[in-house]
Design a protein around this motif. Sequence first.
Motif, PDB file in Angstrom:
ATOM      1  N   PRO A  91       3.164   7.775   3.294  1.00  0.00           N
ATOM      2  CA  PRO A  91       3.083   7.284   4.675  1.00  0.00           C
ATOM      3  C   PRO A  91       2.007   6.241   4.941  1.00  0.00           C
ATOM      4  N   SER A  92       0.965   6.162   4.100  1.00  0.00           N
ATOM      5  CA  SER A  92      -0.109   5.198   4.359  1.00  0.00           C
ATOM      6  C   SER A  92      -0.749   4.770   3.045  1.00  0.00           C
ATOM      7  N   PRO A  93      -1.457   3.627   3.037  1.00  0.00           N
ATOM      8  CA  PRO A  93      -2.133   3.159   1.817  1.00  0.00           C
ATOM      9  C   PRO A  93      -3.135   4.165   1.256  1.00  0.00           C
ATOM     10  N   SER A  94      -3.712   4.997   2.102  1.00  0.00           N
ATOM     11  CA  SER A  94      -4.706   5.963   1.639  1.00  0.00           C
ATOM     12  C   SER A  94      -4.092   7.049   0.765  1.00  0.00           C
ATOM     13  N   ASN A  95      -2.755   7.146   0.753  1.00  0.00           N
ATOM     14  CA  ASN A  95      -2.052   8.139  -0.059  1.00  0.00           C
ATOM     15  C   ASN A  95      -1.597   7.602  -1.412  1.00  0.00           C
ATOM     16  N   ASP A 185      -9.481   3.032   2.246  1.00  0.00           N
ATOM     17  CA  ASP A 185      -8.105   3.487   2.492  1.00  0.00           C
ATOM     18  C   ASP A 185      -7.081   2.843   1.565  1.00  0.00           C
TER      19      ASP A 185
END
Length: 244
Positions: A91-95, A185
Amino acid sequence: MFLVRNKTSDGSFSSKNDEVYHANFSTLPCKKGVRKNVYNGVLRGTGDKKGDKVLVKAFKSKETTEELCTKELERYKQAKSLGRTFNKLVPSPSNKVEFNVLLAVPVEKVAFTNCVRRSKNKVTAKEWVIIEENLGMDFKDFIQKDGTSVLIDPTSLDAFVHYSYHKSGGKLVIVGLRGVESETDNGYKLTCPVIHSYAQTFGDTDRGEEGIRKAFEHHRCTNMCYAMDRPQVKLSDNLKANET
């Protein structure tokens, strides 16, 4: 006083013809692992990575041959390939998960101080070594070789472990996730993955079917995991208690 270092032959981290590197690296290891000695090094050459700090690794129990290095690179290539498809789902770059780039080359020159050292583990000329980016001081373990997470709460790394099994059609699982977590992130930058496969083709850390079973005994599912295939394993009493 001057420092004489060992020197590797030239190689490239990419397909660009103008990117050719070698590494100068220390004669004494900065870390002694179970399987490899690790040396501090610096990249020299013609590409953008010139001057970057790197780690040079050589096996301890046997001479580091091109064949051994090739098996190491195969693990990284498999992990990188699955990481790229996994990152399209998060869902997001941090993942996101990203794996280090490796280069395998022979040693071209050995410092005189290394030649006279009395050590059965010292690097010798023509021996192959592995060069990889130095990820710095914040390096830590996230997922152990048996699939146990050292983190308090499940993260995208737990999901990636499960995803590697699902996406490979149940042929393998990727564990042993170590590296750094980005402070901007950008997710995780990882190195030294361990792959357990039914065919046991990923080197001497590959524990085959037993390794896969153990990984899922210790695995903690996230919201991403529920639509993914998993092997049938018998959970220990401790793990059952944690799930209730």
